[in-house]
Each structure stands twice: as C-alpha cells, then as structure tokens.
Design an enzyme around this catalytic site. Structure first.
Site, PDB file in Angstrom:
ATOM      1  N   HIS A 158       0.822  -1.216   0.000  1.00 49.80           N
ATOM      2  CA  HIS A 158       0.000   0.000   0.000  1.00 49.80           C
ATOM      3  C   HIS A 158       0.860   1.273   0.000  1.00 49.80           C
ATOM      4  CE1 HIS A 158      -3.615  -2.335   0.727  1.00 49.80           C
ATOM      5  NE2 HIS A 158      -3.228  -2.743   1.920  1.00 49.80           N
TER       6      HIS A 158
HETATM    7  O1  RIB Z   1      -5.822   0.382   3.586  1.00 47.64           O
HETATM    8  C1  RIB Z   1      -4.434   0.387   3.662  1.00 47.64           C
HETATM    9  C2  RIB Z   1      -3.941   1.562   4.457  1.00 47.64           C
HETATM   10  O2  RIB Z   1      -4.450   1.479   5.793  1.00 47.64           O
HETATM   11  C3  RIB Z   1      -2.451   1.643   4.594  1.00 47.64           C
HETATM   12  O3  RIB Z   1      -2.071   2.989   4.624  1.00 47.64           O
HETATM   13  C4  RIB Z   1      -2.203   1.004   5.939  1.00 47.64           C
HETATM   14  O4  RIB Z   1      -0.998   1.422   6.509  1.00 47.64           O
HETATM   15  C5  RIB Z   1      -3.394   1.477   6.723  1.00 47.64           C
HETATM   16  O5  RIB Z   1      -3.168   2.777   7.188  1.00 47.64           O
END
Ligand code: RIB
Ligand code: CA
Length: 315
Positions: free
Chosen positions: A246
C-alpha cells in the site's frame, strides 16, 4: 529533488514507505506529521523517530504528533493483528534521542507549504485528518502545494474495511471528503493498484544477500516487520509468504508518476450514511460549469518495476 512532507499512521507499510523516502536520492523529507490509525499518533511519531535513526540519514527530520481522533472525535482501536501492538510488527527499534517537535501538526503543514513557496509535495499514508485541519486553517493551501499523493480509497475493487471503503478514507471520511473537494493537485493511489502489487519473502531473502552494509539494519527491520505482516495476509487472505504494497507504492508514485496510469475523476467521499461511510462517490457528468478540480486516480501500475525500485533503494 522533490521536497516532501509525509503524513502517516506509522504502521508496517508506512514505515517501509518512510525508509524508502529517506533512502531515495530524488526525495528530500522536510518533515513527518502523524495521525491515529495503525497505532495512536504519539506512538506513530515515536516509530518515525526510531525509523529516522535506523535509516542513518544523519540529520534530524522534524516529526510532529497529529490527530489522535477523527474530525468528529472518533477513534477506532488500532488494528494490532495487522500492525502489531506498536504499529511496526512488535519490532523494537533502538530509541532515538530526537524529540517530536512541539507544534500543532496542521500549523506545521501550513508553515511548510508557505516556507517552500509552491515546492512542497505532501504524501499521505493514513487518515486525512491533519490535512483537513490544515485546510480549515488555510483554505488556500491546495494552491500552495505542488501536489498531494494519497494512499487511500477503492474505485473498481472492494474495500478492505467494508464492501465499499478503504481504511484510510473510512477512518475519517469527513476529512477525506473535505480534502477530495478542496482543489489539491491530487493523486490517489488506492486498493485498485496496491492490492495488485506484492512483496514476497523471497524478495527479502534476495535483498538480504545484496543490500549494502549501510542499509543492512533497515533490511533486517523490514524482514522482521514483514514477517508479522505476511502472517496477517496468510490468516486473512490465504496469501503465503507475501503481502500487498500500500503505502510504499504511493511513495514510489510520488517520486515518479510514470509508474502508473491515471483516470481523472471528480470525486467526494460519503461520510453521513453509516453503511456507505468512506465510499468514494464520483461524478462523471459533463458539465462545463462544474468548478471542482479533478483527481488523478491511479488505475494501473507497473508493479514489477515499482517493487524493483523499492528494493533497489537498499542495495
Ligand atoms: O488500507 C491500507 C492503508 O491502511 C495503509 O495505509 C495502511 O498502513 C493502513 O493505514
Ligand atoms: Ca498507513
């Protein structure tokens, strides 16, 4: 060299994004603000300070503790099963001698934007609460910032906290709606691309063989933290020895937008109807009078190239 301010809820993937930014020769980290999410904002700031020390970047980077709850005062408890009790997979990194800056996070964002005269790039990897608060203080902020790159949202794929919503956007949907509609030169890097990009255990074993001595502490940390994250992916999605990417992907795209393909969308975020909280709502009507700026939503990414670049920073 792009001058960036990172706003993070420093969990495992945020931490890798931060280490990458600190290693990149094309990014200069001007400061980090933290927000509740993967852990509390104060814990996130402590994680950031330890990561800065671990990176060996050799300078103090301002870290500011931000919002501990959403604009509406809500705080969902931190997902310890995903990011560990301390947000970084229960890995205990050496303590830093540096202290957080005693400044309001929203004030810090506004100050940095003013100081850098249009050069500041903001990369958010958590809730958009701090940025929404900064907007309240300075509604002209979007015109003072070069670009905003946000990890968050889902358009053509399911959400990860509800059928329609991604965690960073749903975690403070009201703030997200304000930021989406504010007129930033905004790039959205959401689940549509992050869940199609993977790091594997094999990648890390290879990296361990080839990393520089200078980067070895970072690589050892990444290996341990990702072991925790891999286990979450195994239990929740049956993925073996791999995880989705992510926050580091958002950082890579902030550094080089040519890694992705983008669709221009006019969008807001639903924050009032509980079942749809955090859902991105788009308006595709043709309307020459429509004043709202468009957001560049990443719809495809060169995942191989992205992961190669991410790992190369430590070689
Ligand atoms: O949905 C993924 C996100 O949510 C990423 O930024 C993870 O670190 C959480 O914050
Ligand atoms: Ca995050």
């Amino acid at each position: 060299m792009q001058r960036i301010l990172i706003d993070a809820d420093t969990g495992i993937d945020d931490s890798i994004a931060i280490l990458y930014a600190l290693k990149s020769k094309k990014l200069l980290v001007e400061g980090i603000t933290t927000c509740f999410g993967n852990s509390g904002a104060a814990q996130s700031a402590d994680n950031c300070l330890r990561l800065i020390k671990l990176s060996g970047c050799g300078r103090e980077i301002p870290v500011v503790i931000g919002s501990e709850c959403s604009l509406e005062g809500e705080y969902a408890s931190a997902p310890a099963h995903i990011h560990g009790k301390n947000g970084i997979g229960n890995v205990v990194l050496p303590k830093s001698g540096q202290k957080p800056l005693q400044e309001d996070a929203a004030d810090f964002i506004v100050r940095k934007a003013n100081e850098l005269g249009g050069e500041l790039v903001i990369v958010t990897t958590g809730r958009l609460t701090n940025l929404a608060r900064a907007l309240e203080k300075d509604p002209k902020l979007p015109r003072k910032v070069k670009k905003l790159v946000t990890m968050g949202g889902c358009l053509q794929v399911p959400g990860n906290v509800s059928p329609f919503a991604e965690a960073n956007i749903a975690g403070d949907a009201k703030a997200a709606n304000q930021v989406f509609r504010a007129g930033f030169h905004m790039f959205l890097v959401g689940l549509d691309v992050t869940t199609k990009t993977f790091i594997t255990k094999q990648d890390l074993e290879n990296l361990e063989m080839y990393c520089t001595e200078e980067s070895r502490p970072c690589v050892e940390y990444i290996k341990k933290a990702l072991d925790f994250y891999f286990e979450f992916h195994r239990q929740s999605a049956g993925m073996l020895c791999r995880c989705v990417v992510h926050d580091p992907l958002a950082m890579l795209i902030a550094e080089d937008g040519t890694l992705g393909e983008f669709a221009m969308i006019r969008a807001g975020v639903e924050y009032q109807v509980p079942a749809y909280r955090g859902m991105i709502v788009t308006d595709h009507r043709f309307d020459s009078e429509m004043e709202q700026d468009e957001i560049a939503a990443c719809i495809r990414v060169d995942s191989d190239q992205a992961v190669r670049r991410l790992l190369f920073a430590f070689q």
